[in-house]
Design a protein around this motif. Structure first.
Motif, PDB file in Angstrom:
ATOM      1  N   LEU A 123      -3.460  -1.652  -6.028  1.00 44.03           N
ATOM      2  CA  LEU A 123      -4.698  -1.289  -5.347  1.00 44.03           C
ATOM      3  C   LEU A 123      -5.797  -2.307  -5.625  1.00 44.03           C
ATOM      4  O   LEU A 123      -6.606  -2.627  -4.745  1.00 44.03           O
ATOM      5  CB  LEU A 123      -5.153   0.105  -5.785  1.00 44.03           C
ATOM      6  CG  LEU A 123      -4.248   1.271  -5.373  1.00 44.03           C
ATOM      7  CD1 LEU A 123      -4.717   2.562  -6.017  1.00 44.03           C
ATOM      8  CD2 LEU A 123      -4.205   1.415  -3.854  1.00 44.03           C
ATOM      9  N   ASN A 124      -5.824  -2.812  -6.850  1.00 45.74           N
ATOM     10  CA  ASN A 124      -6.827  -3.821  -7.208  1.00 45.74           C
ATOM     11  C   ASN A 124      -6.682  -5.077  -6.349  1.00 45.74           C
ATOM     12  O   ASN A 124      -7.675  -5.660  -5.898  1.00 45.74           O
ATOM     13  CB  ASN A 124      -6.711  -4.191  -8.689  1.00 45.74           C
ATOM     14  CG  ASN A 124      -7.136  -3.058  -9.600  1.00 45.74           C
ATOM     15  OD1 ASN A 124      -7.852  -2.146  -9.189  1.00 45.74           O
ATOM     16  ND2 ASN A 124      -6.690  -3.102 -10.850  1.00 45.74           N
ATOM     17  N   SER A 125      -5.451  -5.490  -6.130  1.00 46.51           N
ATOM     18  CA  SER A 125      -5.227  -6.695  -5.323  1.00 46.51           C
ATOM     19  C   SER A 125      -5.533  -6.441  -3.851  1.00 46.51           C
ATOM     20  O   SER A 125      -6.105  -7.293  -3.163  1.00 46.51           O
ATOM     21  CB  SER A 125      -3.788  -7.183  -5.487  1.00 46.51           C
ATOM     22  OG  SER A 125      -2.863  -6.243  -4.954  1.00 46.51           O
ATOM     23  N   GLN A 175      -8.973   4.007  -4.634  1.00 46.79           N
ATOM     24  CA  GLN A 175      -9.554   3.763  -5.948  1.00 46.79           C
ATOM     25  C   GLN A 175     -10.690   4.746  -6.233  1.00 46.79           C
ATOM     26  O   GLN A 175     -10.820   5.257  -7.352  1.00 46.79           O
ATOM     27  CB  GLN A 175     -10.080   2.326  -6.032  1.00 46.79           C
ATOM     28  CG  GLN A 175      -9.003   1.262  -6.127  1.00 46.79           C
ATOM     29  CD  GLN A 175      -9.598  -0.127  -6.217  1.00 46.79           C
ATOM     30  OE1 GLN A 175     -10.575  -0.455  -5.546  1.00 46.79           O
ATOM     31  NE2 GLN A 175      -9.017  -0.970  -7.064  1.00 46.79           N
ATOM     32  N   ALA A 176     -11.511   4.997  -5.216  1.00 48.70           N
ATOM     33  CA  ALA A 176     -12.620   5.935  -5.373  1.00 48.70           C
ATOM     34  C   ALA A 176     -12.112   7.341  -5.696  1.00 48.70           C
ATOM     35  O   ALA A 176     -12.664   8.038  -6.561  1.00 48.70           O
ATOM     36  CB  ALA A 176     -13.470   5.965  -4.105  1.00 48.70           C
ATOM     37  N   ASP A 177     -11.052   7.758  -5.015  1.00 44.88           N
ATOM     38  CA  ASP A 177     -10.482   9.083  -5.279  1.00 44.88           C
ATOM     39  C   ASP A 177      -9.961   9.185  -6.713  1.00 44.88           C
ATOM     40  O   ASP A 177     -10.115  10.232  -7.364  1.00 44.88           O
ATOM     41  CB  ASP A 177      -9.348   9.375  -4.288  1.00 44.88           C
ATOM     42  CG  ASP A 177      -9.866   9.681  -2.891  1.00 44.88           C
ATOM     43  OD1 ASP A 177     -11.007  10.169  -2.784  1.00 44.88           O
ATOM     44  OD2 ASP A 177      -9.151   9.430  -1.916  1.00 44.88           O
ATOM     45  N   LEU A 229       0.833  -1.207   0.000  1.00 40.43           N
ATOM     46  CA  LEU A 229       0.000   0.000   0.000  1.00 40.43           C
ATOM     47  C   LEU A 229       0.863   1.250   0.000  1.00 40.43           C
ATOM     48  O   LEU A 229       0.579   2.223  -0.719  1.00 40.43           O
ATOM     49  CB  LEU A 229      -0.922  -0.010   1.220  1.00 40.43           C
ATOM     50  CG  LEU A 229      -1.978   1.101   1.287  1.00 40.43           C
ATOM     51  CD1 LEU A 229      -2.931   1.015   0.093  1.00 40.43           C
ATOM     52  CD2 LEU A 229      -2.761   0.994   2.590  1.00 40.43           C
ATOM     53  N   ALA A 230       1.936   1.230   0.781  1.00 36.97           N
ATOM     54  CA  ALA A 230       2.857   2.371   0.813  1.00 36.97           C
ATOM     55  C   ALA A 230       3.501   2.573  -0.558  1.00 36.97           C
ATOM     56  O   ALA A 230       3.668   3.709  -1.024  1.00 36.97           O
ATOM     57  CB  ALA A 230       3.923   2.146   1.883  1.00 36.97           C
TER      58      ALA A 230
END
Length: 233
Positions: free
Chosen positions: A86-88, A105-107, A67-68
């Motif tokens: 991000l998908n994973s 993802q939304a952002d 994530l980082a």
């Protein structure tokens, strides 16, 4: 030869000990194998639990690093690099990691003006009971903001009712949307009251407070004055 009480007692002890040895031998012959199996199974379960705990910690650390890395890639405007990560992580078994990935993802979808897609991501967070309530509430506010123009005013009011109250961390954002929805419903009285509460709440961010004062002024309501009057009653 007569048996004295002492020798009789010693004899009885020997018989009792021999009987116990026979009973133990018989018990072990009948059940010893299953005892060994049970002990091995218990040790295996305990070892498996220790391994699972260790594995969870390793996975959490690895996912946190991923994530980082995704955030660093986004900071360098390498969206194509960050997206697969991000998908994973959006399907991670760890609620915090999953929520962070979905929100990011939304952002990204909002940047592309894809409000419908972004709202769906926020809705996934808001509806996930395994995620902490503060994150779910934030996601609900952001979901509503993303699809605000497509929602009926009554839906907005009902959805944000529990958040648009003084003392709630999201009172400012939720209350502002509720007030606008009330205006669209023709309830200027309720909207003015809500704007007044927001404008005079020191816990609400200053930008939102200033905006609500301007909104109230545009509709001919002195929000701060009304709010002070309500406090004094």
């Amino acid at each position: 030869m007569a048996i004295t009480p002492q020798s009789n007692e010693a004899f009885l002890r020997e018989v009792d000990e021999e009987l116990r040895r026979d009973q133990l031998a018989t018990f072990w012959e009948r059940h010893g194998r299953w005892l060994i199996v049970g002990i091995i199974a218990a040790l295996s379960l305990f070892g498996g639990w220790l391994y699972w705990q260790h594995h969870r910690e390793q996975v959490a650390g690895a996912e946190g690093e991923k994530l980082a890395d995704a955030y660093r890639a986004l900071g360098e405007e390498k969206t194509q690099t960050a997206q697969p990560v991000l998908n994973s992580l959006a399907s991670s078994s760890r609620p915090g990691i999953r929520a962070s990935a979905l929100a990011t993802q939304a952002d990204l979808l909002l940047e592309k003006k894809d409000t419908k897609g972004a709202a769906a991501k926020f809705a996934a967070i808001a509806g996930d009971s395994s995620i902490g309530q503060p994150l779910r509430d934030l996601a609900l506010v952001r979901q509503t903001a993303a699809e605000f123009d497509t929602l009926r005013p009554q839906v907005v009011v009902e959805r944000l009712r529990s958040l648009a109250v003084k003392g709630n961390p999201f009172f400012g954002s939720a209350g502002e949307m509720v007030a606008i929805a009330q205006l669209r419903m023709g309830r200027r009285d309720l909207a003015g009251q809500m704007l007044g509460q927001i404008a005079n709440d020191p816990d609400v961010p200053a930008t939102i407070r200033q905006r609500t004062v301007q909104m109230a002024g545009a509709m001919g309501v002195d929000a701060i004055a009304d709010s002070k009057d309500n406090k004094s009653q």
